[in-house]
Design a protein around this motif. Structure first.
Motif, PDB file in Angstrom:
ATOM      1  N   GLY A  24     -17.598  12.707 -14.799  1.00 24.63           N
ATOM      2  CA  GLY A  24     -16.936  12.867 -13.500  1.00 24.63           C
ATOM      3  C   GLY A  24     -16.693  11.538 -12.819  1.00 24.63           C
ATOM      4  O   GLY A  24     -15.639  11.308 -12.215  1.00 24.63           O
ATOM      5  N   ALA A  25     -17.669  10.624 -12.908  1.00 26.62           N
ATOM      6  CA  ALA A  25     -17.516   9.293 -12.310  1.00 26.62           C
ATOM      7  C   ALA A  25     -16.396   8.526 -13.006  1.00 26.62           C
ATOM      8  O   ALA A  25     -15.579   7.870 -12.348  1.00 26.62           O
ATOM      9  CB  ALA A  25     -18.828   8.531 -12.392  1.00 26.62           C
ATOM     10  N   ARG A  26     -16.348   8.598 -14.333  1.00 27.83           N
ATOM     11  CA  ARG A  26     -15.287   7.926 -15.086  1.00 27.83           C
ATOM     12  C   ARG A  26     -13.925   8.511 -14.738  1.00 27.83           C
ATOM     13  O   ARG A  26     -12.947   7.786 -14.528  1.00 27.83           O
ATOM     14  CB  ARG A  26     -15.561   8.034 -16.592  1.00 27.83           C
ATOM     15  N   LEU A  27     -13.862   9.833 -14.612  1.00 27.90           N
ATOM     16  CA  LEU A  27     -12.607  10.498 -14.261  1.00 27.90           C
ATOM     17  C   LEU A  27     -12.150  10.103 -12.855  1.00 27.90           C
ATOM     18  O   LEU A  27     -10.957   9.922 -12.615  1.00 27.90           O
ATOM     19  CB  LEU A  27     -12.772  12.014 -14.371  1.00 27.90           C
ATOM     20  N   ALA A  28     -13.081   9.921 -11.924  1.00 27.90           N
ATOM     21  CA  ALA A  28     -12.726   9.491 -10.568  1.00 27.90           C
ATOM     22  C   ALA A  28     -11.986   8.155 -10.620  1.00 27.90           C
ATOM     23  O   ALA A  28     -10.962   7.968  -9.955  1.00 27.90           O
ATOM     24  CB  ALA A  28     -13.980   9.379  -9.703  1.00 27.90           C
ATOM     25  N   ARG A  29     -12.504   7.236 -11.392  1.00 30.76           N
ATOM     26  CA  ARG A  29     -11.870   5.917 -11.530  1.00 30.76           C
ATOM     27  C   ARG A  29     -10.476   6.033 -12.123  1.00 30.76           C
ATOM     28  O   ARG A  29      -9.508   5.462 -11.607  1.00 30.76           O
ATOM     29  CB  ARG A  29     -12.748   5.013 -12.404  1.00 30.76           C
ATOM     30  N   LEU A  30     -10.346   6.820 -13.184  1.00 27.31           N
ATOM     31  CA  LEU A  30      -9.042   6.979 -13.841  1.00 27.31           C
ATOM     32  C   LEU A  30      -8.030   7.671 -12.932  1.00 27.31           C
ATOM     33  O   LEU A  30      -6.859   7.275 -12.873  1.00 27.31           O
ATOM     34  CB  LEU A  30      -9.209   7.756 -15.150  1.00 27.31           C
ATOM     35  N   LEU A  31      -8.460   8.697 -12.217  1.00 24.34           N
ATOM     36  CA  LEU A  31      -7.562   9.404 -11.300  1.00 24.34           C
ATOM     37  C   LEU A  31      -7.120   8.499 -10.162  1.00 24.34           C
ATOM     38  O   LEU A  31      -5.954   8.540  -9.744  1.00 24.34           O
ATOM     39  CB  LEU A  31      -8.235  10.664 -10.751  1.00 24.34           C
ATOM     40  N   ALA A  32      -8.029   7.692  -9.640  1.00 26.62           N
ATOM     41  CA  ALA A  32      -7.684   6.781  -8.542  1.00 26.62           C
ATOM     42  C   ALA A  32      -6.617   5.780  -8.996  1.00 26.62           C
ATOM     43  O   ALA A  32      -5.621   5.563  -8.297  1.00 26.62           O
ATOM     44  CB  ALA A  32      -8.928   6.056  -8.039  1.00 26.62           C
ATOM     45  N   VAL A  33      -6.808   5.198 -10.159  1.00 32.15           N
ATOM     46  CA  VAL A  33      -5.842   4.229 -10.671  1.00 32.15           C
ATOM     47  C   VAL A  33      -4.489   4.897 -10.897  1.00 32.15           C
ATOM     48  O   VAL A  33      -3.443   4.356 -10.508  1.00 32.15           O
ATOM     49  CB  VAL A  33      -6.356   3.571 -11.973  1.00 32.15           C
ATOM     50  N   THR A  34      -4.498   6.074 -11.483  1.00 37.51           N
ATOM     51  CA  THR A  34      -3.239   6.791 -11.730  1.00 37.51           C
ATOM     52  C   THR A  34      -2.515   7.098 -10.425  1.00 37.51           C
ATOM     53  O   THR A  34      -1.303   6.893 -10.307  1.00 37.51           O
ATOM     54  CB  THR A  34      -3.512   8.098 -12.514  1.00 37.51           C
ATOM     55  N   GLU A  35      -3.248   7.568  -9.428  1.00 32.00           N
ATOM     56  CA  GLU A  35      -2.649   7.892  -8.127  1.00 32.00           C
ATOM     57  C   GLU A  35      -2.079   6.641  -7.467  1.00 32.00           C
ATOM     58  O   GLU A  35      -0.958   6.663  -6.959  1.00 32.00           O
ATOM     59  CB  GLU A  35      -3.686   8.552  -7.217  1.00 32.00           C
TER      60      GLU A  35
ATOM     61  N   GLU B  16      -6.608  -2.864  -8.627  1.00 26.11           N
ATOM     62  CA  GLU B  16      -7.768  -3.347  -9.386  1.00 26.11           C
ATOM     63  C   GLU B  16      -9.027  -3.371  -8.528  1.00 26.11           C
ATOM     64  O   GLU B  16     -10.108  -2.996  -8.992  1.00 26.11           O
ATOM     65  CB  GLU B  16      -7.476  -4.737  -9.962  1.00 26.11           C
ATOM     66  N   ARG B  17      -8.910  -3.810  -7.279  1.00 22.49           N
ATOM     67  CA  ARG B  17     -10.063  -3.785  -6.379  1.00 22.49           C
ATOM     68  C   ARG B  17     -10.523  -2.356  -6.144  1.00 22.49           C
ATOM     69  O   ARG B  17     -11.722  -2.057  -6.169  1.00 22.49           O
ATOM     70  CB  ARG B  17      -9.712  -4.463  -5.044  1.00 22.49           C
ATOM     71  N   ALA B  18      -9.567  -1.460  -5.920  1.00 25.45           N
ATOM     72  CA  ALA B  18      -9.898  -0.051  -5.680  1.00 25.45           C
ATOM     73  C   ALA B  18     -10.569   0.556  -6.909  1.00 25.45           C
ATOM     74  O   ALA B  18     -11.515   1.344  -6.773  1.00 25.45           O
ATOM     75  CB  ALA B  18      -8.643   0.730  -5.311  1.00 25.45           C
ATOM     76  N   GLU B  19     -10.110   0.206  -8.087  1.00 26.40           N
ATOM     77  CA  GLU B  19     -10.696   0.732  -9.320  1.00 26.40           C
ATOM     78  C   GLU B  19     -12.184   0.399  -9.395  1.00 26.40           C
ATOM     79  O   GLU B  19     -13.016   1.256  -9.708  1.00 26.40           O
ATOM     80  CB  GLU B  19      -9.964   0.161 -10.526  1.00 26.40           C
ATOM     81  N   LEU B  20     -12.536  -0.832  -9.071  1.00 26.67           N
ATOM     82  CA  LEU B  20     -13.939  -1.235  -9.119  1.00 26.67           C
ATOM     83  C   LEU B  20     -14.759  -0.562  -8.022  1.00 26.67           C
ATOM     84  O   LEU B  20     -15.891  -0.132  -8.259  1.00 26.67           O
ATOM     85  CB  LEU B  20     -14.043  -2.756  -9.004  1.00 26.67           C
ATOM     86  N   VAL B  21     -14.196  -0.444  -6.825  1.00 27.92           N
ATOM     87  CA  VAL B  21     -14.914   0.200  -5.728  1.00 27.92           C
ATOM     88  C   VAL B  21     -15.141   1.678  -6.035  1.00 27.92           C
ATOM     89  O   VAL B  21     -16.252   2.196  -5.864  1.00 27.92           O
ATOM     90  CB  VAL B  21     -14.169   0.011  -4.389  1.00 27.92           C
ATOM     91  N   VAL B  22     -14.109   2.373  -6.522  1.00 30.24           N
ATOM     92  CA  VAL B  22     -14.264   3.782  -6.884  1.00 30.24           C
ATOM     93  C   VAL B  22     -15.306   3.931  -7.987  1.00 30.24           C
ATOM     94  O   VAL B  22     -16.159   4.823  -7.928  1.00 30.24           O
ATOM     95  CB  VAL B  22     -12.915   4.413  -7.310  1.00 30.24           C
ATOM     96  N   ALA B  23     -15.267   3.067  -8.981  1.00 29.88           N
ATOM     97  CA  ALA B  23     -16.239   3.149 -10.076  1.00 29.88           C
ATOM     98  C   ALA B  23     -17.661   3.027  -9.543  1.00 29.88           C
ATOM     99  O   ALA B  23     -18.549   3.805  -9.935  1.00 29.88           O
ATOM    100  CB  ALA B  23     -15.956   2.060 -11.109  1.00 29.88           C
ATOM    101  N   GLU B  24     -17.915   2.077  -8.656  1.00 31.19           N
ATOM    102  CA  GLU B  24     -19.261   1.885  -8.110  1.00 31.19           C
ATOM    103  C   GLU B  24     -19.692   3.050  -7.225  1.00 31.19           C
ATOM    104  O   GLU B  24     -20.811   3.543  -7.333  1.00 31.19           O
ATOM    105  CB  GLU B  24     -19.339   0.572  -7.323  1.00 31.19           C
ATOM    106  N   LEU B  25     -18.813   3.491  -6.321  1.00 25.80           N
ATOM    107  CA  LEU B  25     -19.176   4.576  -5.417  1.00 25.80           C
ATOM    108  C   LEU B  25     -19.362   5.895  -6.166  1.00 25.80           C
ATOM    109  O   LEU B  25     -20.274   6.670  -5.854  1.00 25.80           O
ATOM    110  CB  LEU B  25     -18.144   4.723  -4.300  1.00 25.80           C
ATOM    111  N   ALA B  26     -18.516   6.154  -7.159  1.00 27.28           N
ATOM    112  CA  ALA B  26     -18.659   7.383  -7.951  1.00 27.28           C
ATOM    113  C   ALA B  26     -19.946   7.333  -8.785  1.00 27.28           C
ATOM    114  O   ALA B  26     -20.666   8.340  -8.877  1.00 27.28           O
ATOM    115  CB  ALA B  26     -17.436   7.582  -8.839  1.00 27.28           C
TER     116      ALA B  26
END
Length: 148
Positions: A25-36, A48-58
């Motif tokens: 689920g955490a990995r999917l959150a990162r992928l969905l955020a980047v796609t969106e 790229e910044r958002a991808e790292l922040v989403v990965a850490e928070l998820a």
């Protein structure tokens, strides 16, 4: 769920998704955020910044905010006119509040974990944590697009 909020200028876009409180689920959150974000034409730097922040928070939601049988929620609020992205990750554990390692006196400087919120602090223009009723919390990070 994805919708635009009416307003002046470019519309504010909100994307939200419930995800399983698992590593997948955490990995999917990162992928969905980047796609969106890519589908909205967000700059590469902000994405790229958002991808790292989403990965850490998820990852934190899965590791520290998990309650069996409960999901975590990813929300992205993009305001292109202001060049602002708000990332919200909500989980079911309101009793555990996040602290960046640098401000936690119990933090071991030689530990191999515990640096995620320090990374979020470095990448986000601002972050905080608020209650998510009835018993959870939401960690919010705001990122400004330097190119906007």
């Amino acid at each position: 769920m994805n919708h635009a909020t009416p307003g002046v200028g470019a519309p504010v876009h909100t994307y939200t998704q419930l995800l399983s409180s698992t590593r997948r689920g955490a990995r999917l959150a990162r992928l969905l955020a980047v796609t969106e974000l890519r589908s909205r034409g967000v700059s590469q730097d902000l994405t790229e910044r958002a991808e790292l922040v989403v990965a850490e928070l998820a990852a934190n939601a899965v590791l520290h905010g998990r309650v069996p049988g409960r999901c975590f929620r990813l929300t992205l609020v993009l305001d292109p006119a202001a060049g602002r992205l708000r990332i919200e990750v909500s989980d079911a554990r309101g009793d555990l509040r996040p602290l960046p390692c640098l401000t936690d006196p119990a933090c071991d400087p030689l530990a191999t974990t515990g640096r995620g919120l320090t990374l979020v602090t470095a990448l986000a223009d601002h972050w905080d944590c608020v209650p998510y009723p009835p018993s959870g919390k939401t960690v919010r990070a705001e990122l400004l697009d330097a190119g906007a």
